[in-house]
Design an enzyme around this catalytic site. Structure first.
Site, mmCIF file in Angstrom:
data_model
loop_
_atom_site.group_PDB
_atom_site.id
_atom_site.type_symbol
_atom_site.label_atom_id
_atom_site.label_comp_id
_atom_site.label_asym_id
_atom_site.label_seq_id
_atom_site.Cartn_x
_atom_site.Cartn_y
_atom_site.Cartn_z
ATOM 1 N N GLU A 1 -13.008 2.988 -0.840
ATOM 2 C CA GLU A 1 -12.601 4.155 -1.633
ATOM 3 C C GLU A 1 -12.271 3.829 -3.083
ATOM 4 O O GLU A 1 -12.372 4.688 -3.941
ATOM 5 C CB GLU A 1 -11.407 4.836 -0.972
ATOM 6 C CG GLU A 1 -11.764 5.451 0.376
ATOM 7 C CD GLU A 1 -10.584 6.100 1.065
ATOM 8 O OE1 GLU A 1 -9.443 5.963 0.588
ATOM 9 O OE2 GLU A 1 -10.820 6.751 2.092
ATOM 10 N N VAL A 2 -11.837 2.607 -3.359
ATOM 11 C CA VAL A 2 -11.488 2.216 -4.729
ATOM 12 C C VAL A 2 -12.493 1.165 -5.191
ATOM 13 O O VAL A 2 -12.669 0.147 -4.526
ATOM 14 C CB VAL A 2 -10.050 1.652 -4.813
ATOM 15 C CG1 VAL A 2 -9.719 1.222 -6.239
ATOM 16 C CG2 VAL A 2 -9.043 2.689 -4.321
ATOM 17 N N HIS B 1 -10.511 -5.326 -3.064
ATOM 18 C CA HIS B 1 -9.153 -5.448 -2.536
ATOM 19 C C HIS B 1 -9.215 -5.850 -1.076
ATOM 20 O O HIS B 1 -10.095 -5.431 -0.339
ATOM 21 C CB HIS B 1 -8.348 -4.155 -2.710
ATOM 22 C CG HIS B 1 -8.985 -2.924 -2.168
ATOM 23 N ND1 HIS B 1 -10.083 -2.317 -2.742
ATOM 24 C CD2 HIS B 1 -8.677 -2.167 -1.084
ATOM 25 C CE1 HIS B 1 -10.413 -1.232 -2.050
ATOM 26 N NE2 HIS B 1 -9.578 -1.129 -1.024
ATOM 27 N N ASN C 1 -13.325 -3.748 2.633
ATOM 28 C CA ASN C 1 -14.450 -2.830 2.775
ATOM 29 C C ASN C 1 -15.380 -2.967 1.577
ATOM 30 O O ASN C 1 -14.922 -3.086 0.448
ATOM 31 C CB ASN C 1 -13.953 -1.385 2.849
ATOM 32 C CG ASN C 1 -13.101 -1.127 4.070
ATOM 33 O OD1 ASN C 1 -13.438 -1.546 5.157
ATOM 34 N ND2 ASN C 1 -11.985 -0.450 3.876
ATOM 35 N N HIS D 1 -6.988 -5.855 2.349
ATOM 36 C CA HIS D 1 -5.834 -5.309 3.059
ATOM 37 C C HIS D 1 -5.290 -6.393 3.972
ATOM 38 O O HIS D 1 -6.069 -7.058 4.672
ATOM 39 C CB HIS D 1 -6.247 -4.123 3.941
ATOM 40 C CG HIS D 1 -6.831 -2.967 3.213
ATOM 41 N ND1 HIS D 1 -6.090 -1.841 2.908
ATOM 42 C CD2 HIS D 1 -8.081 -2.747 2.742
ATOM 43 C CE1 HIS D 1 -6.868 -0.976 2.277
ATOM 44 N NE2 HIS D 1 -8.081 -1.501 2.178
ATOM 45 N N ASP E 1 0.852 -1.189 0.000
ATOM 46 C CA ASP E 1 0.000 0.000 0.000
ATOM 47 C C ASP E 1 0.889 1.241 0.000
ATOM 48 O O ASP E 1 1.901 1.276 0.695
ATOM 49 C CB ASP E 1 -0.898 -0.010 1.237
ATOM 50 C CG ASP E 1 -2.023 0.996 1.147
ATOM 51 O OD1 ASP E 1 -1.730 2.220 1.166
ATOM 52 O OD2 ASP E 1 -3.177 0.580 1.077
ATOM 53 N N ILE E 2 0.513 2.258 -0.767
ATOM 54 C CA ILE E 2 1.337 3.476 -0.841
ATOM 55 C C ILE E 2 1.164 4.378 0.384
ATOM 56 O O ILE E 2 1.960 5.279 0.605
ATOM 57 C CB ILE E 2 1.070 4.295 -2.131
ATOM 58 C CG1 ILE E 2 -0.378 4.758 -2.197
ATOM 59 C CG2 ILE E 2 1.462 3.490 -3.355
ATOM 60 C CD1 ILE E 2 -0.642 5.773 -3.288
#
Length: 125
Positions: free
Chosen positions: A105-106, A110, A97, A112, A39-40
């Site tokens: 948010e995306v 995904h 999520n 995490h 993750d950035i």
């Protein structure tokens, strides 16, 4: 801004661009079904994202539309990433999520993987 998982897949989202090689990522694992990368903006000492290679908005979308091979491959990839990163002991957290209330948010599924410190309770009371 949180997204609505009932909307159609947006192929211009950041993860779709990473999958197409338009945006670089620090890859830790890749196979036919999944891509994992750092993750950035990490929220723990170790924070890896695992995404399916298919165009799925959320866990709900993925569980309803993905093939059995995609589902098995993705779940196995998440476990393999955690094992290869040596997160199993003393432990790690998975988080996916889905939707506005969860803060997604995306608009690409995904998961995490958080590790590297005690992570505290699951939800604040």
């Amino acid at each position: 801004m949180p997204i609505d998982p009932t909307k159609p897949y947006d192929d211009q989202n950041i993860f779709a661009k990473i999958l197409r090689g338009e945006i670089p990522a620090k890859t830790v694992y890749e196979d036919d079904h999944a891509l994992a990368f750092h993750d950035i903006a990490p929220q723990a000492p170790h924070h890896i994202l695992v995404i399916p290679k298919g165009a799925y908005v959320s866990w709900d979308d993925f569980s309803a539309r993905a093939s059995d091979a995609e589902i098995a491959g993705f779940i196995r990839a998440v476990g393999k990433v955690a094992r290869e990163a040596r997160f199993v002991e003393p432990g790690y957290r998975l988080l996916a999520n889905t939707g506005v209330h969860a803060g997604q948010e995306v608009p690409h599924l995904h998961v995490h993987i958080f590790a590297g410190q005690p992570l505290g309770p699951m939800l604040a009371r």
